[in-house]
Design an enzyme around this catalytic site. Structure first.
Site, short mmCIF file in Angstrom:
data_model
loop_
_atom_site.label_atom_id
_atom_site.label_comp_id
_atom_site.label_asym_id
_atom_site.label_seq_id
_atom_site.Cartn_x
_atom_site.Cartn_y
_atom_site.Cartn_z
N ASP A 26 0.83 -1.21 0.00
CA ASP A 26 0.00 0.00 0.00
C ASP A 26 0.86 1.26 0.00
OD1 ASP A 26 -2.37 1.41 -0.03
OD2 ASP A 26 -2.62 1.38 2.14
N HIS A 43 2.18 3.49 -9.15
CA HIS A 43 1.92 2.07 -9.44
C HIS A 43 3.07 1.45 -10.24
CE1 HIS A 43 -1.87 2.32 -7.56
NE2 HIS A 43 -2.49 3.01 -8.50
N LEU A 137 10.90 -20.23 -5.45
CA LEU A 137 9.90 -19.39 -4.78
C LEU A 137 8.51 -19.57 -5.41
CD1 LEU A 137 9.29 -16.88 -2.87
CD2 LEU A 137 9.69 -15.47 -4.90
C1 IPE Z 1 -5.28 -2.68 -0.19
O1 IPE Z 1 -4.99 -1.34 -0.36
C2 IPE Z 1 -5.24 -3.40 -1.51
C3 IPE Z 1 -3.94 -3.51 -2.15
C4 IPE Z 1 -2.80 -3.15 -1.66
C5 IPE Z 1 -3.94 -4.15 -3.43
P1 IPE Z 1 -6.13 -0.25 -0.46
O2 IPE Z 1 -5.46 1.05 -0.61
O3 IPE Z 1 -7.09 -0.62 -1.52
O4 IPE Z 1 -6.86 -0.38 0.95
P2 IPE Z 1 -7.85 0.62 1.69
O5 IPE Z 1 -8.91 0.98 0.70
O6 IPE Z 1 -7.06 1.83 2.09
O7 IPE Z 1 -8.35 -0.14 2.87
C1 IPE Z 2 -1.66 0.24 -3.35
O1 IPE Z 2 -1.38 1.59 -3.36
C2 IPE Z 2 -1.86 -0.32 -4.74
C3 IPE Z 2 -3.24 -0.69 -5.04
C4 IPE Z 2 -4.23 -0.72 -4.20
C5 IPE Z 2 -3.50 -1.11 -6.41
P1 IPE Z 2 -2.55 2.67 -3.34
O2 IPE Z 2 -2.92 2.97 -4.76
O3 IPE Z 2 -3.67 2.22 -2.49
O4 IPE Z 2 -1.81 3.90 -2.71
P2 IPE Z 2 -2.42 4.93 -1.67
O5 IPE Z 2 -2.89 4.17 -0.48
O6 IPE Z 2 -3.55 5.64 -2.36
O7 IPE Z 2 -1.27 5.85 -1.36
MG MG Z 3 -4.09 2.48 -0.52
#
Ligand code: IPE
Ligand code: IPE
Ligand code: MG
Length: 245
Positions: A26, A43, A137
């Protein structure tokens, strides 16, 4: 310090490598925004980091690495971001699968693959087929994955088989991760302390580790710290401290 050197040091003094590490990757969006860039830039950086993490874990002798790449709920994001993520996923599968194969990595995608377009489904199939006999892995990419979906699809399979006496073992055998072990160490980057519908069943006894680092900044050194922290935990599985020591 170069990642390679960090990995070697970690191998020398880390007592125990968790057999199954699961990571909620995240913080990509915030990482990009902090740099005045669009979220998708994060990303892309996150994908690079995931590739490095798989390499590091392979070198460390981790048996299973499960990376949460796209949740069942992430479809709710702006369409432009979702399309970017799908394209990035398809391109990365195509570009990386040969190298993964060379590194003896077995790649599987865990999640509801039917939710993806045909092109992406094909790219997933190809990568899985290419690497299916590898015994290094086990890299599990959780995409269109939700813990609730996983449990519901397992229950549905049992129902289809006419099973009415549902036990934990039977249900566990129908989960998308049935062939592998439960998660030992569950890491979440990005500062939030929640599960966000990741491995609900398989994380029942995982050691949780939360890092404030945004995912594209989570390097081999940060992983080493998480593993060191894991080594300081006492896993009791319901028993007393005396029983397990
Ligand atoms: C969780 O992250 C999903 C992934 C890392 C793929 P999110 O950014 O979607 O989670 P929430 O919405 O903050 O809980
Ligand atoms: C996690 O990073 C990746 C996905 C959920 C695809 P985020 O896109 O949720 O990044 P933040 O939390 O908005 O910074
Ligand atoms: Mg996020």
């Amino acid at each position: 310090m170069p990642d390679q050197q960090v990995t070697e040091q970690a191998m020398q003094h880390t007592a125990k490598i968790p057999p199954h590490i699961a990571i909620i990757m995240d913080g990509n969006g915030r990482w990009a925004q902090k740099r005045g860039k669009k979220r998708v830039f994060g990303h892309k950086a996150g994908m690079e980091r995931a590739r490095e993490m798989a390499e590091t874990c392979g070198e460390l002798g981790v048996k299973y690495l499960t990376l949460f790449a796209f949740s069942s709920e992430n479809w709710k994001r702006p369409q432009e971001e979702v399309s970017f993520l799908m394209d990035l996923f398809a391109t990365s599968l195509k570009n990386e699968s040969k190298k993964l194969h060379k590194n003896n990595v077995k790649l599987t995608v865990i999640g509801d693959k039917l939710g993806f377009d045909k092109r992406l489904q094909k790219a997933i199939d190809n990568a899985e087929q290419l690497t299916r006999d590898n015994d290094g892995l086990n890299l599990q990419i959780a995409a269109n994955y939700g813990g609730r979906w996983d449990i519901a699809q397992a229950a549905s399979k049992l129902a289809q088989q006419g099973v009415t006496e549902i036990t934990e073992d039977l249900l566990g055998q129908q989960l998308i991760t049935a062939d592998g072990p439960e998660a030992d160490l569950l890491i979440r980057t990005g500062g939030e302390q929640r599960i966000s519908n990741f491995l609900l069943w398989q994380a029942a006894y995982s050691e949780l580790y939360f890092s404030d680092l945004l995912w594209p900044d989570f390097d081999a050194q940060a992983l080493k710290q998480a593993i060191d922290d894991f080594n300081r935990r006492q896993r009791r599985f319901g028993q007393t401290g005396e029983q397990v020591s």
